[in-house]
Structure formats: C-alpha cells, structure tokens
Write a protein that holds these residues in place. Structure first.
Motif, PDB file in Angstrom:
ATOM      1  N   ALA A  18      -5.260 -55.651  25.878  1.00  0.00           N
ATOM      2  CA  ALA A  18      -4.444 -55.217  24.739  1.00  0.00           C
ATOM      3  C   ALA A  18      -3.038 -54.797  25.164  1.00  0.00           C
ATOM      4  O   ALA A  18      -2.244 -54.403  24.316  1.00  0.00           O
ATOM      5  CB  ALA A  18      -5.137 -54.059  24.028  1.00  0.00           C
TER       6      ALA A  18
ATOM      7  N   ALA B  72      -2.193 -52.190  26.689  1.00  0.00           N
ATOM      8  CA  ALA B  72      -2.038 -50.770  26.361  1.00  0.00           C
ATOM      9  C   ALA B  72      -1.157 -50.079  27.386  1.00  0.00           C
ATOM     10  O   ALA B  72      -1.231 -50.353  28.583  1.00  0.00           O
ATOM     11  CB  ALA B  72      -3.419 -50.103  26.323  1.00  0.00           C
TER      12      ALA B  72
ATOM     13  N   GLN C 137      -8.222 -52.311  27.721  1.00  0.00           N
ATOM     14  CA  GLN C 137      -6.842 -51.819  27.681  1.00  0.00           C
ATOM     15  C   GLN C 137      -5.882 -52.842  28.277  1.00  0.00           C
ATOM     16  O   GLN C 137      -4.782 -53.056  27.757  1.00  0.00           O
ATOM     17  CB  GLN C 137      -6.727 -50.500  28.446  1.00  0.00           C
ATOM     18  CG  GLN C 137      -7.335 -49.298  27.721  1.00  0.00           C
ATOM     19  CD  GLN C 137      -6.916 -47.996  28.359  1.00  0.00           C
ATOM     20  OE1 GLN C 137      -7.228 -47.737  29.514  1.00  0.00           O
ATOM     21  NE2 GLN C 137      -6.192 -47.180  27.604  1.00  0.00           N
TER      22      GLN C 137
ATOM     23  N   THR D 156       2.302 -50.298  31.607  1.00  0.00           N
ATOM     24  CA  THR D 156       0.974 -50.538  31.035  1.00  0.00           C
ATOM     25  C   THR D 156      -0.132 -50.153  32.014  1.00  0.00           C
ATOM     26  O   THR D 156       0.091 -49.995  33.218  1.00  0.00           O
ATOM     27  CB  THR D 156       0.800 -52.017  30.657  1.00  0.00           C
ATOM     28  OG1 THR D 156       0.827 -52.811  31.854  1.00  0.00           O
ATOM     29  CG2 THR D 156       1.898 -52.483  29.711  1.00  0.00           C
TER      30      THR D 156
ATOM     31  N   ALA E 135       0.525 -43.649  18.540  1.00  0.00           N
ATOM     32  CA  ALA E 135       0.113 -44.984  18.983  1.00  0.00           C
ATOM     33  C   ALA E 135      -0.429 -44.926  20.408  1.00  0.00           C
ATOM     34  O   ALA E 135      -1.426 -45.588  20.746  1.00  0.00           O
ATOM     35  CB  ALA E 135       1.298 -45.942  18.918  1.00  0.00           C
ATOM     36  N   ASN E 136       0.199 -44.125  21.257  1.00  0.00           N
ATOM     37  CA  ASN E 136      -0.249 -43.988  22.641  1.00  0.00           C
ATOM     38  C   ASN E 136      -1.627 -43.323  22.707  1.00  0.00           C
ATOM     39  O   ASN E 136      -2.476 -43.712  23.511  1.00  0.00           O
ATOM     40  CB  ASN E 136       0.769 -43.177  23.443  1.00  0.00           C
ATOM     41  CG  ASN E 136       0.434 -43.113  24.919  1.00  0.00           C
ATOM     42  OD1 ASN E 136      -0.139 -42.149  25.402  1.00  0.00           O
ATOM     43  ND2 ASN E 136       0.792 -44.157  25.641  1.00  0.00           N
TER      44      ASN E 136
ATOM     45  N   TYR F  24     -12.867 -54.825  21.161  1.00  0.00           N
ATOM     46  CA  TYR F  24     -12.416 -55.724  22.240  1.00  0.00           C
ATOM     47  C   TYR F  24     -13.398 -56.876  22.408  1.00  0.00           C
ATOM     48  O   TYR F  24     -12.995 -58.051  22.483  1.00  0.00           O
ATOM     49  CB  TYR F  24     -12.290 -54.904  23.520  1.00  0.00           C
ATOM     50  CG  TYR F  24     -12.441 -55.650  24.819  1.00  0.00           C
ATOM     51  CD1 TYR F  24     -11.439 -56.477  25.307  1.00  0.00           C
ATOM     52  CD2 TYR F  24     -13.601 -55.483  25.604  1.00  0.00           C
ATOM     53  CE1 TYR F  24     -11.571 -57.125  26.532  1.00  0.00           C
ATOM     54  CE2 TYR F  24     -13.741 -56.130  26.819  1.00  0.00           C
ATOM     55  CZ  TYR F  24     -12.732 -56.946  27.281  1.00  0.00           C
ATOM     56  OH  TYR F  24     -12.871 -57.588  28.489  1.00  0.00           O
TER      57      TYR F  24
ATOM     58  N   ALA G  47     -13.650 -48.809  20.799  1.00  0.00           N
ATOM     59  CA  ALA G  47     -12.594 -49.694  21.310  1.00  0.00           C
ATOM     60  C   ALA G  47     -13.193 -50.864  22.069  1.00  0.00           C
ATOM     61  O   ALA G  47     -12.729 -52.008  21.958  1.00  0.00           O
ATOM     62  CB  ALA G  47     -11.652 -48.901  22.219  1.00  0.00           C
TER      63      ALA G  47
ATOM     64  N   THR H 102      -3.884 -43.508  20.388  1.00  0.00           N
ATOM     65  CA  THR H 102      -4.852 -44.474  19.865  1.00  0.00           C
ATOM     66  C   THR H 102      -5.269 -45.473  20.944  1.00  0.00           C
ATOM     67  O   THR H 102      -6.461 -45.731  21.137  1.00  0.00           O
ATOM     68  CB  THR H 102      -4.270 -45.224  18.664  1.00  0.00           C
ATOM     69  OG1 THR H 102      -3.986 -44.280  17.618  1.00  0.00           O
ATOM     70  CG2 THR H 102      -5.239 -46.273  18.152  1.00  0.00           C
ATOM     71  N   GLU H 103      -4.287 -46.035  21.671  1.00  0.00           N
ATOM     72  CA  GLU H 103      -4.634 -47.057  22.658  1.00  0.00           C
ATOM     73  C   GLU H 103      -5.286 -46.458  23.906  1.00  0.00           C
ATOM     74  O   GLU H 103      -5.894 -47.180  24.699  1.00  0.00           O
ATOM     75  CB  GLU H 103      -3.404 -47.890  23.038  1.00  0.00           C
ATOM     76  CG  GLU H 103      -2.251 -47.126  23.617  1.00  0.00           C
ATOM     77  CD  GLU H 103      -0.993 -47.995  23.740  1.00  0.00           C
ATOM     78  OE1 GLU H 103      -1.064 -49.219  23.464  1.00  0.00           O
ATOM     79  OE2 GLU H 103       0.063 -47.460  24.107  1.00  0.00           O
ATOM     80  N   ASN H 104      -5.198 -45.147  24.085  1.00  0.00           N
ATOM     81  CA  ASN H 104      -5.889 -44.477  25.183  1.00  0.00           C
ATOM     82  C   ASN H 104      -7.128 -43.719  24.703  1.00  0.00           C
ATOM     83  O   ASN H 104      -7.757 -43.006  25.481  1.00  0.00           O
ATOM     84  CB  ASN H 104      -4.946 -43.530  25.915  1.00  0.00           C
ATOM     85  CG  ASN H 104      -4.008 -44.263  26.854  1.00  0.00           C
ATOM     86  OD1 ASN H 104      -4.391 -44.657  27.945  1.00  0.00           O
ATOM     87  ND2 ASN H 104      -2.769 -44.474  26.410  1.00  0.00           N
ATOM     88  N   CYS H 105      -7.459 -43.875  23.407  1.00  0.00           N
ATOM     89  CA  CYS H 105      -8.656 -43.253  22.818  1.00  0.00           C
ATOM     90  C   CYS H 105      -8.662 -41.735  23.005  1.00  0.00           C
ATOM     91  O   CYS H 105      -9.691 -41.137  23.381  1.00  0.00           O
ATOM     92  CB  CYS H 105      -9.923 -43.871  23.408  1.00  0.00           C
ATOM     93  SG  CYS H 105     -10.122 -45.618  22.982  1.00  0.00           S
TER      94      CYS H 105
END
Length: 601
Positions: free
Chosen positions: A467, A469, A464, A478, A560-561, A597, A593, A563-566
C-alpha cells in the motif's frame, strides 16, 4: 525368533594408519558425504582433543560395491568413509599439509600453530606469527624429512628460558599424535546403499543429519548414463550462487567439468542477482521439481522413480528410469530459467514482500514456485496467475499451511489443483481456511505475540509495503523504504517507559506495539509517554508549533498516517494504564487491514 545379524565390526587404527590409507587411496569418499565444511577452529579443537587423549568419535567405513565416489568413479569394494570425512580431512590438512577444497572450490591448507610453553594449539594469526613462543605450523613434525634436532635448537634460541629436556618431552608428545588411536566401525560387506544411508542418518542424529534430499542427490549423481552428476552440480551451484553471487568466478574457474557443460551459461545470470526474496537450497530445488513435474511430495518416491519403480506393478523398469531423468532434467531447467525465476520473484515482491526476511516459511515459497511453474507451463492466464500466486502465498503464510506435514500437503494440493483447477480449489480453500472466525479471532490471536519474527506481523508489514504506507509519523519515508534499507521497528509505547513501570519484555515487545519509525523520530520520542509526545503532535505540532516529531503538521495528514499504521484513536491521551487496551484495539485494526490486503491481491 530370528535375530538380525550384526551389521558392523569395531576396531581401531592409529592416526598415522588412517592418513596413510587415505593418501594411498585405500579409503575413499562416497557421493553421499558432504564437502569439507569445518572451520579452522574445529580443526584446532580436533588436534587438541587428540593431544589431550580425549575421545574424538568413530570413523565409520563400508566396503559396498558399485557406489559413486566423490571423484566421479565407482567403488569396487574398497573401504569407503561413511562417517568421519571431516575428521580425516582435518587431520590430513593440519598434520600433512594436504590442501582442502572450500565452498568456493579453492584449495587451501589449514595450518595449526602450537606453543610448547603453554601446550596450546591455535589457528595462527598475525599475533601468533610474531610470537616466538609459537611454532607456526605443526605439520613440520610429520614430514618424512623432519629434523627434530634443528626444530629444538631453533626454538631454544628464540626461547632461552625454556628447559631443554621439558621441550623435548613436549615436542615428542606432539609427534605422538600420529600414534593416537581412533575407533573404526566397519559396516558389513554387501549392505544395500539405503541401509548404509540409514546407518549414517542415525549416527548423525545429534549433528548435521543426512537428509532424504542428500540421498536423492546421491542417486541422481550416480546415474552416468543420464548425466546425473552434472544435474547434481547444477542444483548445487544454483543454490550456492542464488545466495552468494560472488562465487561465480570461483565455480567457473575451478569446476572445469561444469564450466565445459551447457549448464554454466544457464545459471550465469545469477552472478548479477542480489535479491534475497527467494534463496532456495538444493533441497528446495528438488522439492519444487518433485511437486511441479512429478505431482508428488515425498522425497522417497523420487528415489524409487530414479530406480525405475513402477508403483502400479511394484516392479523396476528401465523405461521409467529414462522417463524420470527426462522429467527431472526438464524440471531443473525450468526451475533455473532466468525468466521463470525472476517473474516468480517479481510476483512475490508485488505482494509487498520486498525482503526475504518477511517470509518465514520456505515451504510456502517452494509450493508457490512449483504452482507458478505448473500454471505457467499449462498456459494459465498471466494476470490471473499472478493474483493466484499472491493469494496462495499469503493464505499459506497466515494459516501455516506448510508448517508441518508439508510433503503430504504438497501432494494433496498439487493433485487437487490438477483435478479441479486452481480457481475452484483456491475458492474452496479460502472458504475453509479464511472464515470470519479466522479474521476476527484466530488472526487476532496470532498477533497476540512478542518479537518481530511473527508471521502475522510480517504479513502486516507486507500489506503496508504493497500500500506504500508511510512509516509511523513520516511524511515521505515509506515502510518499504525502511525495510529495504534495514531499518528497525520501534515501540509506539516506548520500551524504557514501560520497563520503568514494571512491564516485562514479553509485554512491551508485543507486535501490536511495533511500528516502523525513522530513527531520528524515534530518538526524539525517546522514553516519553504517548500522551506526552503524541499529545504534543496533536495539540501543538498540528497547530502551528515547532515540528519536534517528524514533519506532520496537519490533523488530516496525521489521521491518514494513523490509519495506514493501524493506530487506535486517542493515543494522545494514553499512558501505561491504557497499554493493554491499546494493544487489543490495534490487533483488531491490523487484522482488518490484513483482510483488506488479502482480498486486494
């Protein structure tokens, strides 16, 4: 059957005899001993134990010759302390007022106060110094010019309710400390130093053990021809300063011998270094140099090389000693080099490991620095080098490559890399260790755990960070921002919400339930169910209503949030009945993820 001879004799000495021997130099401290590390409270406890007649363990001594001592000289058959330095030093400072040298090379006396009224020993502080029932420093009882009559009169003047005869008896019992006997275990003469070290190790099995690295450091320091003592000092001081830069002035001022050497300037850059991504200990430094310069993993092999061991002929050769110290010196200088160290740390940080606490394996870090130095010194392409180090580090962390049997693993890895090249060896290792089964099953299972110390979870956080995130429900802050500012992870399904519904700590503290969340957002969520707070975000906040939980106000940004926090879909409808399914789905998303990565590194 041949019976081994007993290697020691048992006797006793009074505290007074031991301290007299210590002061007169009849008892010496060998290089293998640790510096004085006791806290003042431990000194107090020792005095209290002697006063009450409790056992305080044995002082172990040896009369081995030609052993390097703490003062830089070599023993000539005098009595050396093998185990018990801390106790003798504690007695000397508390009873005689002898200064000790602390970790900053500052000298200080550890005083112990005593209350005759309560028969209690304490470390003096502001309150006891004002309390007339305490005698501030018991060392006054052990001075050559002690005037017991005056001490009694002064105490009775401040404590007129104290019985004079009772006071005399109590003070006599304090003075009697110098007559208390301590067990003395003397090792037989002419024992080899490796046997002495092994005895020390076994004695300390329940305490702070003498490690192989301690013996290596002693062997290094013992060689004056090759400036071994200075090599030991640079290792020690680097490991101190990398963790505590504020110690620089104390070292520069108080360690005069080291300050006059060329090594102080080589590590002076550490006084402004506050990064905690890699804080190697003296043992870590030795391990890295052993792997990088000698292509070996076992500390015992370095001990033999320092003695000139030719492994092929099984003989000792002076030329090997010379070559070993030359390699060792070069390796240490490469390790402490500012450019090398900072570039390595930068590579690690570029993989998303912005704080040292995200890296749970010092073994992986040590091998990666050894690998970095090896590749760099062999002219490996810089851009490829960085990618290789990042991938090897993450692969090692995820698979626990150096969690056990690290010495053997180090040696196998560095020699295979030397034989086939890092690119081929990395590809072979990935094929073996990072199969589809690993990503789809093993890693998912590794995420099925509680607590934020999980290696897999910390690698997810590093992913994260790399990325950039955003934190859960954050628009600007972030995950990296929050980790660097010592933020906390919070529960997506609030802890109190689950706790009130019968979930155990192990269940609600699953790493799949953790996410970095801004404190104010977490406070707003409080103990609400996901279908309550997240339902409001989806149905109200993203449809023009007030922003109660963070600043996200559109479904696109929210997706989107997530997705980046799964975060699995459908959180806005979930209750405690959906918790287990939520965790399982999130573990799968986190594993996917981490895989993306890894192959982006």
């Amino acid at each position: 059957m041949i019976q081994e001879k007993q290697k020691y004799e048992v006797g006793h000495k009074t505290v007074s005899q031991l301290l007299s021997n210590f002061q007169q130099g009849d008892i010496l401290i060998p290089e293998i001993q640790r510096p004085f590390v006791w806290k003042a409270s431990q000194v107090r406890d020792l005095i209290d134990s002697l006063y009450k007649g409790y056992p305080v363990g044995y002082i172990v001594t040896s009369r081995s010759s030609n052993v390097r001592l703490k003062n830089g000289q070599r023993s000539g058959g005098e009595t050396m302390i093998i185990d018990g330095q801390q106790r003798i030093t504690a007695l000397a400072t508390a009873l005689l007022g002898v200064p000790t040298t602390d970790a900053d090379y500052n000298k200080r006396v550890i005083s112990i106060a005593f209350s005759p009224k309560t028969k209690r020993f304490v470390v003096p502080d502001a309150s006891t110094l004002k309390d007339k029932t305490f005698i501030d420093d018991i060392s006054i009882f052990f001075r050559d010019d002690v005037r017991m009559g005056k001490i009694k009169r002064d105490y009775l003047a401040n404590n007129p309710d104290m019985d004079e005869d009772e006071l005399a008896d109590i003070l006599d019992s304090v003075v009697a400390l110098k007559g208390r006997e301590i067990g003395l275990l003397e090792l037989s003469k002419n024992l080899e130093m490796d046997i002495v070290t092994e005895i020390f190790r076994r004695i300390n099995q329940e305490g702070t053990q003498l490690k192989e690295a301690d013996f290596v450091m002693s062997k290094i320091a013992a060689n004056e021809i090759h400036s071994g003592n200075m090599l030991r000092k640079v290792i020690d001081h680097f490991s101190e300063l990398v963790a505590k830069p504020e110690r620089y002035e104390a070292i520069a001022t108080n360690d005069v011998e080291f300050a006059a050497s060329p090594y102080l300037s080589k590590i002076a850059w550490l006084k402004k270094e506050n990064d905690d991504i890699y804080d190697p200990s003296y043992e870590d430094i030795v391990r890295v140099v052993l792997t990088y310069k000698f292509m070996r993993g076992k500390m015992g092999q370095l001990v033999q090389l320092l003695d000139g061991r030719n492994f092929a002929t099984r003989t000792d050769e002076a030329a090997i000693i010379d070559a070993t110290y030359a390699k060792l010196t070069e390796g240490i200088c490469d390790f402490i080099n500012e450019s090398n160290f900072k570039k390595f740390v930068m590579v690690v940080s570029s993989a998303g490991f912005c704080k040292g606490r995200l890296i749970r394996s010092k073994g992986a870090m040590n091998f990666c620095y050894a690998l970095y130095l090896y590749l760099y010194k062999n002219g490996y392409n810089q851009a490829q080098l960085q990618s290789v180090i990042r991938r090897w580090l993450v692969m090692s962390l995820l698979t626990g490559r150096y969690s056990s049997g690290a010495e053997t693993r180090y040696e196998v890895d560095i020699n295979r890399i030397n034989e086939v090249g890092i690119d081929d060896y990395l590809a072979q290792t990935e094929q073996m260790e990072l199969s589809d089964i690993f990503w789809n099953e093993r890693l998912v299972n590794n995420l099925r755990t509680s607590g934020t110390t999980s290696t897999a979870f910390n690698v997810f956080l590093a992913a994260q960070c790399k990325a950039h995130a955003k934190g859960f429900l954050s628009t600007d802050i972030t995950v990296r921002n929050m980790i660097e500012e010592k933020g906390d992870v919070h529960h997506i399904f609030p802890k109190q919400y689950l706790k009130e519904r019968g979930f155990t700590q192990t269940m609600y503290n699953q790493v799949a339930n953790y996410a970095y969340v801004q404190t104010e957002i977490n406070q707003g969520i409080s103990d609400k169910a996901p279908n309550d707070y997240f339902g409001y975000i989806v149905n109200e906040q993203c449809n023009g209503q007030a922003t109660k939980y963070g600043g996200i106000n559109t479904l696109d940004v929210l997706k989107a949030n997530m997705t980046e926090n799964c975060i699995p879909e459908g959180l806005e409808t979930m209750t405690e009945a959906d918790y287990a399914d939520f965790c399982e789905k999130r573990r799968q998303l986190m594993s996917e993820a981490i895989k993306r990565y890894y192959y982006s590194l």
